[in-house]
Design a protein around this motif. Structure first.
Motif, mmCIF file in Angstrom:
data_model
loop_
_atom_site.group_PDB
_atom_site.id
_atom_site.type_symbol
_atom_site.label_atom_id
_atom_site.label_comp_id
_atom_site.label_asym_id
_atom_site.label_seq_id
_atom_site.Cartn_x
_atom_site.Cartn_y
_atom_site.Cartn_z
ATOM 1 N N GLU A 168 0.855 -1.183 0.000
ATOM 2 C CA GLU A 168 0.000 0.000 0.000
ATOM 3 C C GLU A 168 0.893 1.236 0.000
ATOM 4 N N VAL A 169 0.598 2.184 -0.866
ATOM 5 C CA VAL A 169 1.345 3.438 -0.933
ATOM 6 C C VAL A 169 0.460 4.564 -0.408
ATOM 7 N N PRO A 218 -0.608 5.235 2.958
ATOM 8 C CA PRO A 218 -1.687 4.727 3.817
ATOM 9 C C PRO A 218 -2.376 5.812 4.634
ATOM 10 N N THR A 276 -5.715 0.570 5.041
ATOM 11 C CA THR A 276 -4.784 -0.388 5.647
ATOM 12 C C THR A 276 -5.528 -1.458 6.436
ATOM 13 N N ALA A 326 3.282 -1.028 4.007
ATOM 14 C CA ALA A 326 2.805 0.318 3.692
ATOM 15 C C ALA A 326 3.983 1.271 3.565
ATOM 16 N N GLU A 332 4.892 5.173 3.440
ATOM 17 C CA GLU A 332 4.339 6.492 3.772
ATOM 18 C C GLU A 332 5.469 7.526 3.780
ATOM 19 N N ALA A 352 -3.767 0.747 -3.548
ATOM 20 C CA ALA A 352 -3.442 2.051 -2.978
ATOM 21 C C ALA A 352 -4.392 3.138 -3.444
ATOM 22 N N LEU A 375 -3.795 6.556 -4.417
ATOM 23 C CA LEU A 375 -2.580 7.299 -4.763
ATOM 24 C C LEU A 375 -2.832 8.801 -4.872
ATOM 25 N N VAL A 396 -5.527 0.409 -8.091
ATOM 26 C CA VAL A 396 -5.159 1.724 -7.587
ATOM 27 C C VAL A 396 -6.306 2.699 -7.813
#
Length: 293
Positions: free
Chosen positions: A63-64, A66, A72, A84, A86, A132, A134, A158
């Motif tokens: 995950e980008v 979060p 999450t 993740a 961050e 994610a 984004l 995404v």
């Protein structure tokens, strides 16, 4: 962690609007446009995203961005492990505590990396899926960077700006077909998987978001490198109204040389880049960089 089951995923509490605002207040965070922060405040939207991602219970999900952890928690319910990434140290400092509070049984299966996703080339666990929400301003380069550096990523979903979703999923001949479309096709198949309204975010953006799902496939069989192929793509769309002969003149050294490479690739030099698929760009790159050169 025991493998999540559908019953657990259905009843596990998710962060709502009041929870998100409380968590933000606790750490003095106000969402910033600079980092493209729009936090999801609707549990049903989280469930929809997780379901659409089709995550296997044995998978490791990347995950980008979060943020405060709303997605999450949903991912921890569906996957074996979540990694993740961050960029904001304040948000990153709070997230492990949120996971321990809301998903204590999954705390050991959560890994946090404080970094810019555009600079990440190693992770503590190799991810098999990318899911994610984004930031709008960096969505395309982040997706392409992660697909390049993490071949273990086999599929994902995404959430991006809706028009960016259209571009990523566009095919040749579409008005929105361009550099993101072709470069994404190098890595696999992208498709539009839905539209998300504005009111499920805090703060609410002024435009809709789009869901894009992808499935990785092998890149086209070629002796040309990815960099060589992408250079052709960039040149072809730098002035998208121009014919390929004109658009590729600088890349090839002259318009005449450009035409020679284009014709050798079996492509019409008077065509425009927007009608070519990834394989045509590959052939043009091969014509300029022959195997026996």
């Amino acid at each position: 962690m025991t493998e999540p089951n559908s019953e657990h995923a259905a009843v596990a509490p998710l962060l709502g609007a009041a929870d998100i605002r409380r968590l933000a207040e606790e750490i003095g965070v106000r969402p910033t446009k600079t980092l493209g922060q729009n936090f999801v405040i609707d549990g049903n939207t989280i469930r929809r995203i997780v379901a659409a991602a089709a995550i296997d219970p044995a998978e490791t999900v990347l995950e980008v961005g979060p943020g405060l952890g709303s997605l999450t928690l949903g991912l921890l319910d569906a996957a074996k492990t979540v990694v993740a990434v961050e960029i904001d140290p304040v948000l990153a400092g709070k997230l492990p505590h949120t996971v321990r509070t809301w998903r204590p049984e999954s705390a050991d299966d959560f890994h946090l990396v404080l970094s810019d996703a555009m600079k990440v080339t190693e992770l503590p666990v190799q991810p098999t899926a990318l899911v994610a929400n984004l930031p709008y301003n960096v969505a395309v380069p982040v997706v392409l960077h992660l697909l390049q550096h993490f071949p273990s990523l086999q599929h994902g979903l995404v959430m991006v700006q809706d028009e960016v979703a259209d571009r990523l999923a566009a095919g040749p001949g579409s008005k929105v077909y361009g550099v993101p479309s072709v470069k994404a096709a190098w890595y696999g198949r992208m498709r539009k998987a839905g539209v998300i309204g504005m009111n499920v975010f805090w703060p609410a953006p002024k435009i809709h978001s789009g869901l894009v799902s992808f499935t990785r496939s092998a890149p086209p069989a070629t002796h040309a490198t990815r960099e060589q192929v992408f250079a052709v793509i960039d040149a072809a769309f730098a002035q998208r109204r121009k014919t390929l002969r004109a658009a590729l003149a600088t890349w090839a050294g002259s318009a005449a040389e450009a035409e020679r490479f284009i014709v050798a690739a079996g492509v019409d030099p008077t065509a425009r880049g927007e009608v070519l698929d990834i394989n045509a760009f590959v052939r043009i790159a091969e014509a300029r960089h022959p195997l026996d050169a």
